[in-house]
Design a protein around this motif. Structure first.
Motif, PDB file in Angstrom:
ATOM      1  N   SER A  36       0.805  -1.222   0.000  1.00  0.00           N
ATOM      2  CA  SER A  36       0.000   0.000   0.000  1.00  0.00           C
ATOM      3  C   SER A  36       0.840   1.275   0.000  1.00  0.00           C
ATOM      4  N   ALA A  37       2.147   1.149  -0.119  1.00  0.00           N
ATOM      5  CA  ALA A  37       3.005   2.335  -0.161  1.00  0.00           C
ATOM      6  C   ALA A  37       2.683   3.165  -1.402  1.00  0.00           C
ATOM      7  N   THR A  38       2.871   4.466  -1.288  1.00  0.00           N
ATOM      8  CA  THR A  38       2.676   5.361  -2.424  1.00  0.00           C
ATOM      9  C   THR A  38       3.910   6.235  -2.609  1.00  0.00           C
ATOM     10  N   PHE A  39       4.163   6.591  -3.856  1.00  0.00           N
ATOM     11  CA  PHE A  39       5.356   7.344  -4.220  1.00  0.00           C
ATOM     12  C   PHE A  39       4.955   8.504  -5.125  1.00  0.00           C
ATOM     13  N   GLY A  40       5.833   9.469  -5.276  1.00  0.00           N
ATOM     14  CA  GLY A  40       5.563  10.562  -6.192  1.00  0.00           C
ATOM     15  C   GLY A  40       6.368  11.792  -5.849  1.00  0.00           C
ATOM     16  N   LEU A  41       6.593  12.607  -6.868  1.00  0.00           N
ATOM     17  CA  LEU A  41       7.285  13.884  -6.708  1.00  0.00           C
ATOM     18  C   LEU A  41       6.256  14.979  -6.970  1.00  0.00           C
ATOM     19  N   TYR A  42       5.729  15.549  -5.903  1.00  0.00           N
ATOM     20  CA  TYR A  42       4.587  16.459  -5.990  1.00  0.00           C
ATOM     21  C   TYR A  42       4.993  17.919  -6.146  1.00  0.00           C
ATOM     22  N   GLU A  43       6.281  18.193  -6.225  1.00  0.00           N
ATOM     23  CA  GLU A  43       6.757  19.572  -6.150  1.00  0.00           C
ATOM     24  C   GLU A  43       6.126  20.479  -7.204  1.00  0.00           C
TER      25      GLU A  43
END
Length: 284
Positions: A151-158
């Protein structure tokens, strides 16, 4: 596995790396593995000034202690790291107090803590549960082995916030995963599931929720059983040769790897194999 709290306590300004952590970072030993836990679960382990100071000190302490053979980085409360504490950023950085002195003395400290400007010589394994986004995904790129709960989530939201991923992602990410995936992650700012992160190569293994730390410690135990000088030379060679032309990289590999064969540990490994017993490595 035997797990204990790290015992050394050092003041932030005495020039030596600290092993004790802070309220925002817990430091424990599990056999020969140092376990660093980002510990602000109420803020999904957002990076705070005391967390960054303690994290950098822990990287230094791990490398200075020859009994530490690997490091596991994880987060408390079902989250890995949600990135920089934007409230602190909006307020202009570290609040007045002991942490401001550390940042003033070393303006590069936060980048070193986030593994942008510092590379530990010991292998670093990330054990990810829950959110690992923005600065969390950037720290992840400084680790060597990455294991994530389903259920881990990743991302570069900058870019969604009008910011830039200064933790190194525009340089590192296209070198670690295919460029098209890196560009999509960087430019869309969308979240990625653990399964998708596994498919594109951002993480190496996806495991059932709640088991990432256990899997990371099992991996660390396999590393710890090997000759530490050989392990560290292998890691050094991988990074030292990554951007070199092949002929130059192969020469560099020889320079790093050949001395390993002259160590007492190399002789011990061969002798133990012949004698059909576990080797006893002494970092010599």
């Amino acid at each position: 596995m035997k797990r204990t709290a790290a015992s050394a306590t050092m003041t932030p300004d005495d020039g030596r790396p600290a092993m004790s952590g802070t309220a925002h970072l817990t430091v424990e030993r599990t056999d020969a593995t140092l376990v660093l836990t980002l510990n602000r679960p109420e803020a999904r382990n957002a990076l705070s000034p005391p967390m960054l100071v303690a994290l950098y000190d822990a990287w230094l302490a791990a490398d200075a202690d020859d009994t530490v053979r690997s490091v596991v980085l994880t987060g408390a409360g079902g989250a890995f790291c949600s990135g920089m504490d934007l409230k602190a950023l909006a307020a202009g950085g570290p609040a007045e107090g002991p942490w401001r002195a550390r940042f003033k003395a070393d303006p590069d400290l936060h980048w070193k803590a986030m593994l942008r400007h510092h590379r530990p010589r010991k292998p670093v394994i990330a054990a990810v549960e829950g959110p690992c986004v923005a600065g969390g995904t950037e720290i992840l790129q400084g680790t060597d082995i990455r294991i994530a709960g389903r259920s881990a989530t990743f991302g570069l939201y900058e870019v969604r916030r009008g910011l830039f991923p200064l933790g190194g992602s525009t340089v590192r990410l296209p070198r670690q995963i295919p460029r098209t995936h890196a560009m999509e992650m960087l430019l869309t700012g969308r979240p990625y599931t653990a399964e998708e992160a596994g498919r594109i190569g951002l993480v190496g293994r996806v495991v059932p929720d709640g088991t990432a730390l256990g899997a990371a410690l099992e991996t660390a135990a396999l590393i710890n059983a090997n000759a530490p000088l050989a392990v560290e030379a292998v890691k050094a060679s991988v990074y030292a040769t990554a951007d070199l032309p092949e002929d130059e990289a192969l020469r560099r590999e020889l320079a790093i790897g050949r001395p390993v064969f002259d160590t007492a540990d190399a002789a011990e490994g061969t002798r133990a194999f012949t004698e059909k017993r576990p080797p006893v490595y002494r970092r010599a």
